[in-house]
Design a protein around this motif. Structure first.
Motif, PDB file in Angstrom:
ATOM      1  N   SER A 155       0.887  -1.175   0.000  1.00  0.00           N
ATOM      2  CA  SER A 155       0.000   0.000   0.000  1.00  0.00           C
ATOM      3  C   SER A 155       0.919   1.218   0.000  1.00  0.00           C
ATOM      4  O   SER A 155       2.143   1.071  -0.102  1.00  0.00           O
ATOM      5  N   LYS A 156       0.342   2.388   0.149  1.00  0.00           N
ATOM      6  CA  LYS A 156       1.192   3.588   0.146  1.00  0.00           C
ATOM      7  C   LYS A 156       2.013   3.689   1.429  1.00  0.00           C
ATOM      8  O   LYS A 156       1.593   3.193   2.484  1.00  0.00           O
ATOM      9  N   TYR A 198      -6.988   5.024   9.677  1.00  0.00           N
ATOM     10  CA  TYR A 198      -6.067   6.154   9.840  1.00  0.00           C
ATOM     11  C   TYR A 198      -6.212   6.817  11.211  1.00  0.00           C
ATOM     12  O   TYR A 198      -5.510   7.774  11.515  1.00  0.00           O
ATOM     13  N   ASN A 227       3.387   4.013   7.770  1.00  0.00           N
ATOM     14  CA  ASN A 227       2.918   2.698   8.195  1.00  0.00           C
ATOM     15  C   ASN A 227       3.454   2.346   9.575  1.00  0.00           C
ATOM     16  O   ASN A 227       4.363   3.008  10.090  1.00  0.00           O
TER      17      ASN A 227
END
Ligand SMILES: C[S@@+](CC[C@H](N)C(=O)[O-])C[C@H]1O[C@@H](n2cnc3c(N)ncnc32)[C@H](O)[C@@H]1O
Length: 297
Positions: A155-156, A198, A227
């Protein structure tokens, strides 16, 4: 699932509601502009600092709004002092301090220190801004950060394209400030829909337990891309400038090389003993706990 951060801290900071007199002082002082030239590649509003969640008419929201609109009354009196801010009574109130290393302010490491938070000089301080060594987070994130597709996390993620010294400020974790009830509602929706989470909860231990909840899922800054790692290269610290509600500051935990991905421990790290039944952790470190931390709010 809840991916959250906890930081232990004892702090009492006097505040007042912003009065007209304080507003006037504020307008007389030199306002510091946040330098933040980053943006999002997706459908998320880029904000420079925490904003309030939408008003849901609750008493809880009123309390949050009152805190958001309050100003710390602590300020330094260092107008004639080139060594601002070394005065423990006025400047940092026993919190962590910065020192200048190779032209950059870095947090002086002091893991044993009782107050693991930062109190920066603010709009009411009398120090000369150009000489003040107690202002960093309020200027905005560092340069040379880059959002990328992380192969490790699938993922980002956020990485740096340049070396970062230990203790240096990376960026704030900014987003919507939530009440506890709103956070619980949003977390339930995230869980039900197996979405990325988030929402970050910062716990501080004062006479009363302080909790700051930030959600950058729809409105946030570049901090939303970090992350979780069980062996992170960054750590979070509460940082106060003008407002009693802390900013969540992300700092380098060690020297970081160019092109390293930046990660922090979602539960504040070291003494984490909360539940470990979140999503499987992909951090790949030798100290991996197997799951992203998941504590109750
Ligand atoms: C604050 S976001 C981090 C940025 C996110 N990777 C993205 O693409 O926008 C938190 C989410 O990223 C993912 N994530 C973060 N750390 C992880 C880890 N150690 N293992 C697995 N997934 C992780 C989880 O889906 C988590 O809910």
């Amino acid at each position: 699932m809840k991916d959250k951060a906890q930081v232990g801290l004892k702090l009492e900071v006097p505040t007042v509601r912003k009065s007209s007199q304080m507003q006037q002082m504020k307008s007389m002082s030199t306002l510091i502009e946040i330098e933040d030239n980053y943006d999002h590649m997706e459908n998320v509003e880029y904000i420079l600092e925490n904003v309030l969640m939408p008003d849901d008419g609750s008493l809880e929201f009123r309390h949050l709004q009152d805190d958001y609109n309050s100003h710390l009354t602590l300020s330094c009196k260092c107008s004639n002092n080139n060594n601002c801010c070394n005065n423990i009574d006025f400047c940092h109130k026993g919190g962590l301090k910065y020192m200048r290393v190779k032209g950059e302010l870095v947090v002086i490491p002091n893991e044993s220190q009782q107050f693991r938070s930062i109190l920066e000089c603010n709009e009411l301080c009398e120090c000369q801004i150009s000489k003040c060594l107690n202002r960093r987070v309020q200027y905005g994130p560092r340069q040379k950060l880059e959002v990328f597709e992380s192969p490790l996390y699938k993922s980002k993620g956020l990485r740096t394209t340049a070396y970062i010294p230990s203790g240096a400020f990376i960026c704030e974790y900014a987003g919507e400030l939530l009440t506890l009830s709103e956070a619980q509602k949003r977390i339930q929706i995230i869980d039900e829909n197996c979405q990325m989470n988030y929402i970050l909860c910062l716990y501080e231990h004062s006479k009363t337990r302080l909790i700051t909840i930030v959600d950058p899922s729809k409105r946030g800054n570049i901090g939303r891309y970090l992350n979780h790692s069980c062996q992170p290269n960054c750590k979070i610290l509460p940082v106060r400038t003008n407002c009693p509600i802390p900013k969540i500051g992300i700092f380098a935990k060690r020297d970081i090389l160019a092109n390293e991905e930046l990660c922090f421990h979602y539960a504040g790290g070291d003494n984490y003993n909360g539940m470990l039944n979140g999503k499987p952790c992909l951090c790949g470190s030798t100290h991996c706990n197997g799951f992203i931390p998941n504590t109750q709010i």
